[in-house]
Design a protein around this motif. Structure first.
Motif, short mmCIF file in Angstrom:
data_model
loop_
_atom_site.label_atom_id
_atom_site.label_comp_id
_atom_site.label_asym_id
_atom_site.label_seq_id
_atom_site.Cartn_x
_atom_site.Cartn_y
_atom_site.Cartn_z
N GLU A 35 -9.17 -0.96 8.00
CA GLU A 35 -7.81 -1.36 7.64
C GLU A 35 -7.12 -0.29 6.79
N ILE A 36 -7.85 0.29 5.84
CA ILE A 36 -7.29 1.35 5.01
C ILE A 36 -7.01 2.59 5.85
N TYR A 67 -3.90 1.86 7.77
CA TYR A 67 -2.75 1.83 6.86
C TYR A 67 -2.31 3.25 6.48
N SER A 68 -3.27 4.14 6.30
CA SER A 68 -2.94 5.49 5.82
C SER A 68 -2.77 6.51 6.95
N LEU A 97 -3.09 8.38 0.55
CA LEU A 97 -2.73 7.13 -0.11
C LEU A 97 -2.04 7.47 -1.42
N LEU A 148 -4.32 -1.42 -3.50
CA LEU A 148 -4.56 -1.57 -2.06
C LEU A 148 -4.90 -3.01 -1.70
N LEU A 155 -2.65 -4.92 1.01
CA LEU A 155 -3.27 -5.35 2.26
C LEU A 155 -3.71 -6.81 2.25
#
Length: 124
Positions: free
Chosen positions: A41-42, A45-46, A53, A66, A70
């Motif tokens: 997920e990170i 996202y990035s 980030l 974060l 999220l």
């Protein structure tokens, strides 16, 4: 002026779950599956910023921020960020920016625009 976003797809590298040593280590930990999913997920996202980030200071640290962004568990996020930092997969670049080192190696990227054209041509 904000840059226009183009729709794109991202494909996870074929060996992410089978030979990536960091994935295997995370999976062996308590809540390992959740930690791996959180890492994905990170990464997602990035990925528009090539793994960068930015800590905005809304929370006490990057992990808590974060987790807020999220909508994830703060304790799990703290464990993951600690793991990524210790294994040099997340590097502090100064000025409240952090770089996820594996982004370009893990993701394959393409643009929907190219797929659409190919599908249109293939149908004729």
């Amino acid at each position: 002026m904000e840059k226009a976003k183009r729709p794109c797809w991202r494909k996870l590298d074929n060996d992410f779950f089978t030979t990536n040593i960091y994935t295997k280590k995370l999976m062996s930990m308590d809540n390992g599956t959740e930690l791996v999913l959180l890492w994905l997920e990170i990464l997602a996202y990035s990925s528009d910023d090539y793994g960068v980030l930015t800590f905005q200071g809304v929370e006490a640290n990057l992990a808590e921020e974060l987790a807020l962004i999220l909508d994830e568990d703060t304790e799990l996020m703290c464990r993951l960020i600690d793991f990524l930092t210790k294994n040099e997969l997340l590097v502090d670049q100064g000025n409240n920016t952090f770089k996820l080192e594996e982004v370009l190696e893990i993701w394959r990227e393409g643009f929907y625009q190219n797929i659409s054209r190919g599908a249109e041509n293939h149908g004729n």
